[in-house]
Design a protein around this motif. Structure first.
Motif, PDB file in Angstrom:
ATOM      1  N   PHE A  87       0.826  -1.207   0.000  1.00 40.60           N
ATOM      2  CA  PHE A  87       0.000   0.000   0.000  1.00 40.60           C
ATOM      3  C   PHE A  87       0.864   1.262   0.000  1.00 40.60           C
ATOM      4  N   GLN A  88       1.998   1.201   0.678  1.00 38.64           N
ATOM      5  CA  GLN A  88       2.876   2.366   0.698  1.00 38.64           C
ATOM      6  C   GLN A  88       3.412   2.676  -0.700  1.00 38.64           C
ATOM      7  N   VAL A  89       3.722   1.657  -1.478  1.00 39.46           N
ATOM      8  CA  VAL A  89       4.176   1.875  -2.853  1.00 39.46           C
ATOM      9  C   VAL A  89       3.085   2.556  -3.674  1.00 39.46           C
ATOM     10  N   VAL A  90       1.835   2.105  -3.514  1.00 41.70           N
ATOM     11  CA  VAL A  90       0.712   2.732  -4.231  1.00 41.70           C
ATOM     12  C   VAL A  90       0.562   4.186  -3.818  1.00 41.70           C
ATOM     13  N   VAL A  91       0.726   4.470  -2.513  1.00 40.01           N
ATOM     14  CA  VAL A  91       0.617   5.853  -2.025  1.00 40.01           C
ATOM     15  C   VAL A  91       1.717   6.721  -2.619  1.00 40.01           C
ATOM     16  N   TYR A  92       2.954   6.187  -2.704  1.00 40.11           N
ATOM     17  CA  TYR A  92       4.042   6.948  -3.310  1.00 40.11           C
ATOM     18  C   TYR A  92       3.733   7.294  -4.766  1.00 40.11           C
ATOM     19  N   ILE A  93       3.164   6.339  -5.485  1.00 42.50           N
ATOM     20  CA  ILE A  93       2.835   6.599  -6.893  1.00 42.50           C
ATOM     21  C   ILE A  93       1.771   7.685  -7.009  1.00 42.50           C
ATOM     22  N   ILE A  94       0.749   7.621  -6.135  1.00 39.75           N
ATOM     23  CA  ILE A  94      -0.304   8.651  -6.157  1.00 39.75           C
ATOM     24  C   ILE A  94       0.278  10.014  -5.804  1.00 39.75           C
ATOM     25  N   GLN A  95       1.170  10.052  -4.819  1.00 43.17           N
ATOM     26  CA  GLN A  95       1.771  11.326  -4.431  1.00 43.17           C
ATOM     27  C   GLN A  95       2.646  11.891  -5.539  1.00 43.17           C
TER      28      GLN A  95
END
Length: 326
Positions: A225-233
């Motif tokens: 989930f953290q990887v997905v959040v980094y991509i969104i950011q």
């Protein structure tokens, strides 16, 4: 002619050469002197008492004995013995110091465990450290590099969120309609900084420390989930509180300087996303070499739940309540 008329073959006259008067006189005198000499007689002593033989000056000096090698051997033996005693004392002191430290570690481990050292706060600060962290002591050597890289990624994550606050603040000063982005940026920094430390950094640290399958699985679940959040950011959707690429490009027409600063922050988010993917693959490769499995994770979870004091107290309370009702 009489001399030539003698017959040489006639028996010679009986002549004894030792009866010559001169020879007899000499031999008799010598023998008499030898026979009459008595060194212990009065006459002999008197002759030698009249004259004295002087002692030479060199013989008057006292005799000097050559030093024997025994004292030097004794001195070297004494010095060697003193050196050995000194070394023995030093070894005894070191042994006592090691024993004291080992006793302290045992007492600390049996009572309270290692003293927390993270975060490294000054002693006068009212808040004390909450965790204990030591890579050299707790993490195996083959996992040092990856575990430290995860720690650096978390610090980089915090710095990026702080820069995101500044970027959103800069845009808020230019356009007051985007105040929500500034508020959300503050919320993400306050929420995601400690959450990232607790939810994916500490689990991977514990996983490398104790080869825990449960912590590995927990890390993979949260860090995905953290990887997905980094991509969104890094994408930067407007009004989401992230100064990513879309958001920063949209500000070019409003203020170029603010847009450039927001692009720098978008680059930080992009680097975070790339590094998170790389580290996720590295941790997964090490996880497969450790022999961890989902079955082991289930066993660790069940063992941890059963051994948990809170679970034990709740189970005992429920059993007592059910017994009283019956």
């Amino acid at each position: 002619m009489s001399g030539f008329d003698d017959n040489p073959f006639v028996d010679p006259v009986d002549v004894n050469p030792f009866k010559d008067p001169s020879v007899v006189e000499v031999t008799s005198t010598t023998m008499d002197g030898i026979q009459e000499y008595n060194p212990f007689s009065a006459s002999g002593q008197g002759n030698y008492n009249e004259t004295t033989i002087p002692i030479s000056e060199g013989s008057s000096q006292p005799a000097v004995l050559q030093p024997s090698p025994e004292p030097s051997l004794q001195a070297s033996a004494s010095a060697g013995q003193a050196k050995l005693l000194k070394q023995q004392e030093e070894l005894e002191k070191k042994a006592a110091e090691l024993e004291r430290k080992e006793q302290e570690l045992q007492n600390r481990g049996s009572s309270l465990g290692p003293e927390n050292n993270w975060p490294p706060l000054p002693k006068f600060f009212p808040i004390k450290p909450c965790f204990y962290q030591d890579f050299d002591e707790e993490i195996p050597v083959e996992y040092h590099r990856v575990s430290k890289m995860m720690y650096y990624l978390w610090m980089y994550h915090c710095v990026t969120l702080f820069l995101n606050i500044l970027a959103c603040l800069a845009h808020f000063t230019v356009d007051a309609a985007h105040g929500v982005d500034f508020g959300l940026a503050i919320l993400w920094f306050i929420l995601f900084s400690p959450a990232a430390f607790l939810c994916w950094y500490r689990p991977v640290y514990k996983a490398f420390k104790s080869d825990s399958s449960f912590n590995f699985f927990f890390f993979f679940f949260i860090f995905s989930f953290q990887v997905v959040v980094y991509i969104i950011q890094s994408v930067g959707i407007p009004y989401w509180g992230n100064s990513g690429w879309i958001y920063s490009i949209s500000v070019i027409g409003t203020n170029l300087a603010v847009s450039v600063f927001m692009m720098v922050v978008a680059g930080f988010f992009t680097v975070s996303a790339v590094m998170s993917v790389v580290l996720l693959k590295m941790v997964h490769g090490m996880y497969r070499r450790t022999g961890a499995s989902f079955q082991k994770a289930q066993q660790e979870l069940s063992t941890g739940v059963v051994s948990n004091r809170t679970f034990q107290s709740a189970a005992s309370t429920a059993a007592q309540t059910a017994f009283q009702r019956n």
